[in-house]
Design a protein around this motif. Structure first.
Motif, PDB file in Angstrom:
ATOM      1  N   ASP A 179      19.655  62.807  70.714  1.00 34.83           N
ATOM      2  CA  ASP A 179      19.389  63.698  71.850  1.00 34.83           C
ATOM      3  C   ASP A 179      17.886  63.837  72.047  1.00 34.83           C
ATOM      4  OD1 ASP A 179      19.290  65.606  73.792  1.00 34.83           O
ATOM      5  OD2 ASP A 179      20.547  67.074  72.747  1.00 34.83           O
ATOM      6  N   LEU A 180      17.396  63.312  73.173  1.00 33.96           N
ATOM      7  CA  LEU A 180      15.964  63.386  73.475  1.00 33.96           C
ATOM      8  C   LEU A 180      15.639  64.552  74.394  1.00 33.96           C
ATOM      9  CD1 LEU A 180      14.631  59.748  74.056  1.00 33.96           C
ATOM     10  CD2 LEU A 180      14.354  61.225  72.067  1.00 33.96           C
ATOM     11  N   THR A 181      16.626  65.371  74.719  1.00 38.31           N
ATOM     12  CA  THR A 181      16.351  66.499  75.618  1.00 38.31           C
ATOM     13  C   THR A 181      15.946  67.741  74.830  1.00 38.31           C
ATOM     14  OG1 THR A 181      18.634  67.314  75.669  1.00 38.31           O
ATOM     15  CG2 THR A 181      18.035  65.636  77.295  1.00 38.31           C
ATOM     16  N   VAL A 182      15.898  67.615  73.514  1.00 39.42           N
ATOM     17  CA  VAL A 182      15.444  68.728  72.683  1.00 39.42           C
ATOM     18  C   VAL A 182      14.246  68.260  71.861  1.00 39.42           C
ATOM     19  CG1 VAL A 182      17.669  69.895  72.513  1.00 39.42           C
ATOM     20  CG2 VAL A 182      17.081  68.123  70.853  1.00 39.42           C
ATOM     21  N   SER A 183      13.470  69.202  71.342  1.00 36.87           N
ATOM     22  CA  SER A 183      12.302  68.836  70.564  1.00 36.87           C
ATOM     23  C   SER A 183      12.309  69.598  69.231  1.00 36.87           C
ATOM     24  CB  SER A 183      11.040  69.189  71.353  1.00 36.87           C
ATOM     25  OG  SER A 183       9.912  68.858  70.592  1.00 36.87           O
ATOM     26  N   PRO A 184      12.254  68.911  68.108  1.00 38.74           N
ATOM     27  CA  PRO A 184      12.266  67.456  67.970  1.00 38.74           C
ATOM     28  C   PRO A 184      13.643  66.885  68.325  1.00 38.74           C
ATOM     29  CG  PRO A 184      12.487  68.490  65.813  1.00 38.74           C
ATOM     30  CD  PRO A 184      12.264  69.598  66.803  1.00 38.74           C
ATOM     31  N   VAL A 186      17.235  65.148  68.086  1.00 45.76           N
ATOM     32  CA  VAL A 186      18.235  65.341  67.025  1.00 45.76           C
ATOM     33  C   VAL A 186      19.304  64.259  67.080  1.00 45.76           C
ATOM     34  CG1 VAL A 186      20.067  66.873  66.187  1.00 45.76           C
ATOM     35  CG2 VAL A 186      17.914  67.849  66.952  1.00 45.76           C
ATOM     36  N   ILE A 187      19.663  63.759  65.930  1.00 45.40           N
ATOM     37  CA  ILE A 187      20.777  62.804  65.856  1.00 45.40           C
ATOM     38  C   ILE A 187      22.086  63.582  65.933  1.00 45.40           C
ATOM     39  CG2 ILE A 187      22.000  61.178  64.364  1.00 45.40           C
ATOM     40  CD1 ILE A 187      19.318  60.131  63.414  1.00 45.40           C
ATOM     41  N   LEU A 188      22.850  63.365  67.009  1.00 47.90           N
ATOM     42  CA  LEU A 188      24.110  64.080  67.201  1.00 47.90           C
ATOM     43  C   LEU A 188      25.268  63.372  66.505  1.00 47.90           C
ATOM     44  CD1 LEU A 188      23.815  64.888  71.008  1.00 47.90           C
ATOM     45  CD2 LEU A 188      23.267  66.383  69.097  1.00 47.90           C
ATOM     46  N   ARG A 189      25.112  62.061  66.375  1.00 46.66           N
ATOM     47  CA  ARG A 189      26.150  61.284  65.684  1.00 46.66           C
ATOM     48  C   ARG A 189      25.435  60.197  64.880  1.00 46.66           C
ATOM     49  NH1 ARG A 189      30.524  58.000  69.194  1.00 46.66           N
ATOM     50  NH2 ARG A 189      28.798  56.584  69.566  1.00 46.66           N
ATOM     51  N   PRO A 190      25.697  60.117  63.564  1.00 44.66           N
ATOM     52  CA  PRO A 190      25.017  59.079  62.791  1.00 44.66           C
ATOM     53  C   PRO A 190      25.588  57.702  63.087  1.00 44.66           C
ATOM     54  CG  PRO A 190      26.508  60.322  61.376  1.00 44.66           C
ATOM     55  CD  PRO A 190      26.577  60.956  62.737  1.00 44.66           C
ATOM     56  N   GLY A 191      24.705  56.716  63.131  1.00 46.17           N
ATOM     57  CA  GLY A 191      25.116  55.321  63.277  1.00 46.17           C
ATOM     58  C   GLY A 191      24.300  54.514  62.292  1.00 46.17           C
ATOM     59  N   VAL A 192      24.323  53.197  62.422  1.00 49.53           N
ATOM     60  CA  VAL A 192      23.599  52.400  61.430  1.00 49.53           C
ATOM     61  C   VAL A 192      22.082  52.467  61.621  1.00 49.53           C
ATOM     62  CG1 VAL A 192      25.521  50.849  60.912  1.00 49.53           C
ATOM     63  CG2 VAL A 192      23.891  50.232  62.717  1.00 49.53           C
ATOM     64  N   ILE A 193      21.617  52.903  62.805  1.00 49.14           N
ATOM     65  CA  ILE A 193      20.181  53.150  62.969  1.00 49.14           C
ATOM     66  C   ILE A 193      19.926  54.588  62.511  1.00 49.14           C
ATOM     67  CG2 ILE A 193      18.298  53.384  64.635  1.00 49.14           C
ATOM     68  CD1 ILE A 193      19.627  51.105  66.229  1.00 49.14           C
ATOM     69  N   THR A 194      19.119  54.734  61.473  1.00 47.75           N
ATOM     70  CA  THR A 194      18.927  56.045  60.851  1.00 47.75           C
ATOM     71  C   THR A 194      17.606  56.682  61.286  1.00 47.75           C
ATOM     72  OG1 THR A 194      17.764  55.125  58.956  1.00 47.75           O
ATOM     73  CG2 THR A 194      20.172  55.237  58.809  1.00 47.75           C
ATOM     74  N   ALA A 195      17.459  57.964  60.954  1.00 51.08           N
ATOM     75  CA  ALA A 195      16.207  58.674  61.234  1.00 51.08           C
ATOM     76  C   ALA A 195      15.034  57.937  60.594  1.00 51.08           C
ATOM     77  CB  ALA A 195      16.293  60.100  60.706  1.00 51.08           C
ATOM     78  N   GLU A 196      15.264  57.412  59.404  1.00 48.70           N
ATOM     79  CA  GLU A 196      14.195  56.670  58.716  1.00 48.70           C
ATOM     80  C   GLU A 196      13.802  55.416  59.477  1.00 48.70           C
ATOM     81  OE1 GLU A 196      14.881  55.628  54.646  1.00 48.70           O
ATOM     82  OE2 GLU A 196      14.807  57.730  54.026  1.00 48.70           O
ATOM     83  N   ASP A 197      14.817  54.671  59.940  1.00 46.07           N
ATOM     84  CA  ASP A 197      14.525  53.459  60.734  1.00 46.07           C
ATOM     85  C   ASP A 197      13.683  53.821  61.951  1.00 46.07           C
ATOM     86  OD1 ASP A 197      16.212  52.070  59.031  1.00 46.07           O
ATOM     87  OD2 ASP A 197      17.956  52.285  60.348  1.00 46.07           O
ATOM     88  N   ILE A 198      14.044  54.930  62.600  1.00 47.91           N
ATOM     89  CA  ILE A 198      13.358  55.334  63.829  1.00 47.91           C
ATOM     90  C   ILE A 198      11.909  55.684  63.524  1.00 47.91           C
ATOM     91  CG2 ILE A 198      13.266  57.158  65.599  1.00 47.91           C
ATOM     92  CD1 ILE A 198      16.404  57.112  65.513  1.00 47.91           C
ATOM     93  N   LYS A 199      11.713  56.418  62.453  1.00 44.92           N
ATOM     94  CA  LYS A 199      10.346  56.802  62.085  1.00 44.92           C
ATOM     95  C   LYS A 199       9.525  55.566  61.719  1.00 44.92           C
ATOM     96  CE  LYS A 199       7.651  59.869  59.264  1.00 44.92           C
ATOM     97  NZ  LYS A 199       7.549  60.133  57.833  1.00 44.92           N
ATOM     98  N   GLU A 200      10.152  54.698  60.964  1.00 48.81           N
ATOM     99  CA  GLU A 200       9.445  53.512  60.508  1.00 48.81           C
ATOM    100  C   GLU A 200       9.009  52.623  61.665  1.00 48.81           C
ATOM    101  OE1 GLU A 200      10.947  49.952  57.816  1.00 48.81           O
ATOM    102  OE2 GLU A 200      11.278  51.909  56.855  1.00 48.81           O
ATOM    103  N   VAL A 206      12.644  62.334  64.026  1.00 48.64           N
ATOM    104  CA  VAL A 206      13.844  62.962  64.579  1.00 48.64           C
ATOM    105  C   VAL A 206      14.559  63.694  63.465  1.00 48.64           C
ATOM    106  CG1 VAL A 206      14.067  61.111  66.258  1.00 48.64           C
ATOM    107  CG2 VAL A 206      15.441  61.027  64.181  1.00 48.64           C
ATOM    108  N   GLU A 207      15.355  64.670  63.863  1.00 52.16           N
ATOM    109  CA  GLU A 207      16.096  65.423  62.873  1.00 52.16           C
ATOM    110  C   GLU A 207      17.456  64.777  62.674  1.00 52.16           C
ATOM    111  OE1 GLU A 207      16.397  69.724  63.682  1.00 52.16           O
ATOM    112  OE2 GLU A 207      14.256  69.637  63.139  1.00 52.16           O
ATOM    113  N   ALA A 208      17.800  64.551  61.433  1.00 49.39           N
ATOM    114  CA  ALA A 208      19.128  64.042  61.133  1.00 49.39           C
ATOM    115  C   ALA A 208      19.879  65.174  60.476  1.00 49.39           C
ATOM    116  CB  ALA A 208      19.035  62.856  60.189  1.00 49.39           C
ATOM    117  N   SER A 209      20.753  65.808  61.231  1.00 46.72           N
ATOM    118  CA  SER A 209      21.499  66.919  60.644  1.00 46.72           C
ATOM    119  C   SER A 209      22.364  66.374  59.543  1.00 46.72           C
ATOM    120  CB  SER A 209      22.359  67.592  61.697  1.00 46.72           C
ATOM    121  OG  SER A 209      21.547  67.858  62.791  1.00 46.72           O
ATOM    122  N   GLU A 210      22.248  66.969  58.379  1.00 47.98           N
ATOM    123  CA  GLU A 210      22.926  66.394  57.223  1.00 47.98           C
ATOM    124  C   GLU A 210      24.355  66.862  57.068  1.00 47.98           C
ATOM    125  OE1 GLU A 210      19.842  67.279  54.572  1.00 47.98           O
ATOM    126  OE2 GLU A 210      19.287  65.179  54.318  1.00 47.98           O
TER     127      GLU A 210
END
Ligand code: AMP
Ligand code: MG
Length: 493
Positions: A179-184, A186-200, A206-210
């Motif tokens: 979800d890019l309409t909020v700041s920071p 947020v990952i609403l549904r996990p997939g194989v692209i992770t928060a770490e991949d995105i940062k890297e 992005v926030e990955a709700s655990e």
């Protein structure tokens, strides 16, 4: 019954889509049920076919980034940056919706979810159609998502549906929804692209709700997707399949399906189980690719239980574990916790499982357990007096992964309960010390290293409390624990 037709003729498929029809097609994640996103009636037909609740929005699929402004308004730089890094690929972005996207697509939200699939056939089909396509998973709602054309054909038997064949899906689990309409973001549904991949790759944090509870509400995520008919039981990385099989105490071992790699399957000592191999050796990517196919296979063979491994909570393991846990949710787990997991908690586990109602399963762990230790000889002996076998028990340390699995966590003393809540206060609703069920309201003392008489006393005290706990479970006392977790079955067929 007539079968939906499978084709590789993209011109024909595109013509049908342009005509307002529905066509199933492959993406790298799962097969989608496609319709032109701007054609309200075609999109309604997709909801109809799937039996999908109207409050569960669809993802709009584009053939390339240049189409983005056709469906989204005020597209932030971040979105272009993210798509430059990950498109085509299994990353969906939630953006501000453009007026021309019908409300039916977005469940009347002011946002729209968009992605560019990494499958030639999908992108060629979208390009030939010339319009963005919605494409929710091409399964009947509530069934596991399809990863082959034959899966789609199976679900829509008797329906007039054209299915484009593109082979087995490479990824096998649905896209990451960000979800890019909020700041920071947020990952609403996990997939194989992770928060770490995105940062890297992009430097975007992005926030990955655990936890499911912490995950901000994403429409549709409340539904229990991906469920096979059989009861799915997760096997932890440090648990053996044999051990889990033995707790099920079923007579017909062929009613148990095991999903694992060949190496692991070869190491299982229990004979007569049904097996589905996802590859030669342990690999989370391979497991993710085959999980839904295995669910379908086991359902077709009418197994009652499916055992599948959890992986470490990293990389593709996050998405795989998420889908597996959703499917396993119907099993309610109780975890007994003591100190070393060699005396009190294995006895409680044995007593609970010996009398547990269907759908409930206990295990045990120790806050200071080393892992791998057998139960104390006296504990084994006093359980044998009751006809309960805990000789195969091996101690397991309490881990976050393990706690996350549980419907109910029952520490043997209030001290253990306090230690767990100290570790993670959000466990509050799940933790009930065994003394809460004890007729005398007392904690169970530690018999470790003491005489068999002391073990017998402990066993009797545990037994009395476990009996009360089981009576509460049978009377439906904990049924709310489930509905709290927003498991909603009304998507089912
Ligand atoms: P599916 O097409 O079955 O993979 O489901 C699409 C999922 O994407 C939905 O269940 C939602 O969780 C998510 N989604 C789609 N559109 C939106 C949106 N506008 N806002 C938030 N989440 C969305
Ligand atoms: Mg779906």
């Amino acid at each position: 019954m007539n079968k939906p037709e499978i084709t590789t003729d993209l011109e024909r498929a595109a013509a049908r889509l342009k005509d307002g029809g529905v066509v199933a097609f492959p993406t790298e994640t799962v097969y989608g049920l496609g319709a032109v996103a701007t054609e309200r009636e075609a999109v309604e037909a997709v909801f109809q076919l799937k039996g999908r609740p109207a409050d569960n929005p669809l993802i709009v699929h584009l053939s390339d980034i240049s189409w983005l402004d056709q469906v989204a308004d005020d597209v932030p730089e971040e979105a272009r940056h993210l798509f430059a890094a990950f498109a085509p690929g299994p990353l969906t972005l939630v953006l501000k919706k453009k007026m021309n996207v019908p409300d039916v697509v977005t469940a009347s939200l002011s946002t729209v979810a968009v992605r560019i699939p990494d499958h030639e056939v999908a992108r060629d089909l979208i390009r030939l159609t010339g319009k963005p396509l919605v494409a929710p998973s091409a399964n009947i709602s509530g069934k596991p998502s399809p990863t082959t054309a034959e899966h789609v054909q199976y679900d829509f038997a008797g329906r007039d549906l054209l299915i484009v064949d593109g082979g087995a899906c490479r990824v096998g689990v649905e896209s990451t929804v960000l979800d890019l309409t909020v700041s920071p973001p947020v990952i609403l549904r996990p997939g194989v692209i992770t928060a770490e991949d995105i940062k890297e790759k992009t430097g975007i944090v992005v926030e990955a709700s655990e936890t499911e509870e912490a995950r901000p509400k994403s429409p549709g995520q409340k539904y229990r997707h991906y469920s096979p008919q059989a009861t799915v039981i997760t096997v932890l990385p440090d648990q053996s399949f044999d051990e889990v099989v033995s707790t099920l105490s079923v007579d017909d071992l062929s009613s148990i399906g095991v999903f694992a790699d060949e190496e692991t399957l070869g190491s299982i000592k229990t004979g007569g189980l049904m097996a589905y191999s996802y590859g030669t050796s342990s690999s989370v990517d391979q497991a993710a690719k085959s999980l839904y196919a295995a669910f379908r296979y086991f359902d077709e063979h009418r197994v009652h239980f499916i055992l599948a491994p959890l992986f470490r909570e990293e990389g593709a393991g996050i998405a795989y574990n998420d889908r597996l846990r959703r499917a396993a949710h119907q099993v309610r787990r109780v975890l007994f916790v003591c100190t070393g997991n060699t005396c009190r908690s294995p006895m409680a586990e044995g007593l609970f499982n010996a009398a547990a109602p269907a759908g409930w399963l206990a295990s045990s762990a120790g806050i200071y357990a080393y892992g791998g230790d057998t139960a104390a000889a006296n504990a084994v002996a006093v359980m044998r007096r009751r006809g309960i076998e805990i000789g195969a028990h091996r101690s397991v340390p309490v881990t976050w992964d393990l706690l996350k699995q549980q419907t109910l966590i029952v520490p043997l003393t209030k001290e253990h309960a306090a230690a767990l809540l100290d570790f993670d206060p959000s466990l509050k609703d799940k933790v009930r010390p065994l003394s809460a069920f004890a007729p005398d309201g007392k904690d169970i003392g530690d018999p470790f290293g003491q005489t068999i008489e002391r073990y017998e006393q402990s066993a009797e005290a545990i037994e009395a409390a476990v009996d009360v706990l089981l009576a509460k479970i049978t009377s439906g006392f904990f049924d709310n624990t489930q509905s709290d977790e927003t498991i909603d079955d009304n998507e089912g067929p």
